[in-house]
Design an enzyme around this catalytic site. Structure first.
Site, short mmCIF file in Angstrom:
data_model
loop_
_atom_site.label_atom_id
_atom_site.label_comp_id
_atom_site.label_asym_id
_atom_site.label_seq_id
_atom_site.Cartn_x
_atom_site.Cartn_y
_atom_site.Cartn_z
N GLY A 187 32.27 50.61 -53.22
CA GLY A 187 31.12 50.34 -54.08
C GLY A 187 31.52 49.92 -55.48
N LYS B 266 24.69 39.94 -44.41
CA LYS B 266 23.49 39.43 -45.04
C LYS B 266 23.71 38.95 -46.48
CE LYS B 266 20.34 42.43 -42.42
NZ LYS B 266 19.26 43.44 -42.53
N ARG C 14 43.34 58.67 -48.89
CA ARG C 14 42.91 58.93 -50.27
C ARG C 14 43.70 60.08 -50.89
NH1 ARG C 14 36.33 58.30 -49.57
NH2 ARG C 14 36.29 56.01 -49.67
N GLY D 121 35.22 47.84 -47.02
CA GLY D 121 35.63 48.48 -45.78
C GLY D 121 35.99 47.53 -44.66
#
Length: 393
Positions: A370, A194, A37, A347
């Site tokens: 996100g 999920k 980053r 990720g």
């Protein structure tokens, strides 16, 4: 999405405030484990320095308590690494909300912005105060674009000029090209454990894509919805109806959600478990589906080969165990070999891309976990929305 770009502005002699994402993983002793980053923000900083600007950079790090900056919250290790990479001094400034001394051609790092009271609440008074520190505000932190905080959102409302840094601009261009104005067919590949964590993404994609490929634990719920046996595989029976609605939405617009004809199973979830390939309709009661079979992979490879745009988020199996990673590996290689424009994020997806060494053959790899997922969900990202408003206003 139209925004001003840092690289398009005259920055000579200007005070430039860059909101970066320097939230890097650190070891117990504070040493930096991965400086990806930090390296990603270098082009924006260098562009401003080369243009003769006085550069201020800040970022969040971890989850500090507002008003308190503990040693573990400090950007001191990042300042040292930035200085090494830039080849110039990068002093760390504390108490910077009251003013920052920095000359043209110099860069300073401003201590953890989330230590400032009001940062996370997007406080208007703090935003006006910080905006007065600069002539140009540049957001180069796509990873926080879904957060409405002072240095990612409100500050951009009040700075004399608000723009996107090179990293943010590249993300916006990639997302626009792949999602808002895609070359067709648009194929989305969504994996993960999920359905519940990806349901809104699947619902959003169902209305837009031509083909929707599901994998991982998500696939098991879709198989259950189709009436196929799944043994003791991870699944979410309460979401069978939701899975059926997603499949119906894709079918209604002429697309498809291809389900596997063969799967790779095991009797236990472990590194040592034996992988057994069998037809999807022959899954036994004590089987766990941990990957898709070669016949099913070939069908996905054919879809990928014809795609105009590919969105990839999530592995197709338990790729951490090599015997259950062939589906993810082959699909990753198919995406890499495709002539389609491909964008990947998340990720686990990035881990798979690295493992199978296809990094340089994916068109664009998103840096924002996100933020990338919320964009796929169709949500408005506050940090981008405010830059658009400034550019158009």
């Amino acid at each position: 999405m139209h925004v001003l770009k840092l690289t398009e502005l005259d920055l000579a002699g200007k005070r430039v405030f860059i909101r970066a994402d320097l939230n890097v993983p650190q070891a117990a002793d504070g040493s930096i484990v991965d400086d990806t980053r930090i390296r990603a923000t270098l082009p924006g900083i260098r562009a401003a320095l080369d243009a003769g600007a006085a550069v201020m950079v800040t970022s969040h790090l971890g989850r500090p308590v507002e008003g308190v900056c503990r040693p573990e919250d400090s950007l001191a290790p990042i300042a040292r690494r930035l200085a090494e990479l830039l080849g110039c001094p990068v002093p760390l400034r504390t108490g910077w909300t009251e003013g920052v001394e920095v000359a043209p051609g110099e860069v300073v790092l401003l201590e953890n912005c989330r230590c400032n009271k009001g940062e996370k609440k997007d406080d208007d008074a703090l935003a006006r105060k910080l905006a007065a520190l600069c002539d140009v505000y540049a957001n180069d932190a796509f990873g926080t674009a879904h957060r409405a905080e002072v240095t990612t959102h409100a500050m951009a409302k009040y700075a004399p000029v608000a723009c996107a840094g090179p990293l943010m601009a590249a993300e916006i261009e990639a997302l626009t090209r792949s999602f808002l104005n895609p070359a067709r067919p648009l194929v989305a590949i969504v994996g993960g454990a999920k359905v519940s964590t990806k349901l809104t993404i699947l619902e959003s994609l169902a209305a837009k894509v031509d083909q929707l490929v599901v994998g991982g634990g998500i696939l098991n719920t879709f198989l259950l919805a189709s009436g196929a046996p799944i043994g003791k595989s991870l699944a979410e029976p309460p979401l069978v109806e939701a899975a059926n609605k997603v499949m119906a939405a894709v079918l209604a617009k002429g697309g498809a959600v291809p389900l596997p004809t063969d799967v790779v199973t095991a009797k236990s979830f472990s590194q040592e478990a034996a992988a057994i390939t069998k037809p999807a309709r022959e899954v036994a009661g004590d089987d766990m589906i941990l990957d898709i079979g070669p016949e099913s992979v070939a069908a996905i490879e054919a879809i990928v080969a014809k795609a105009g745009t590919i969105l990839w988020n999530g592995p197709l199996g338990v790729f951490e165990f090599d015997q259950f990673g062939q589906g993810t590996r082959r699909v990753a290689e198919a995406i890499a070999a495709s002539a389609a424009y491909s964008i990947a994020g998340g990720g686990e997806t990035l881990a798979a891309i690295a493992k199978y060494k296809v990094t340089d053959r994916i068109s664009y790899i998103s840096t924002g976990g996100g933020a990338f997922l919320e964009f796929l969900e169709g949500k408005t990202l506050p940090a981008i929305a405010v830059l658009e408003q400034r550019a158009n206003g």
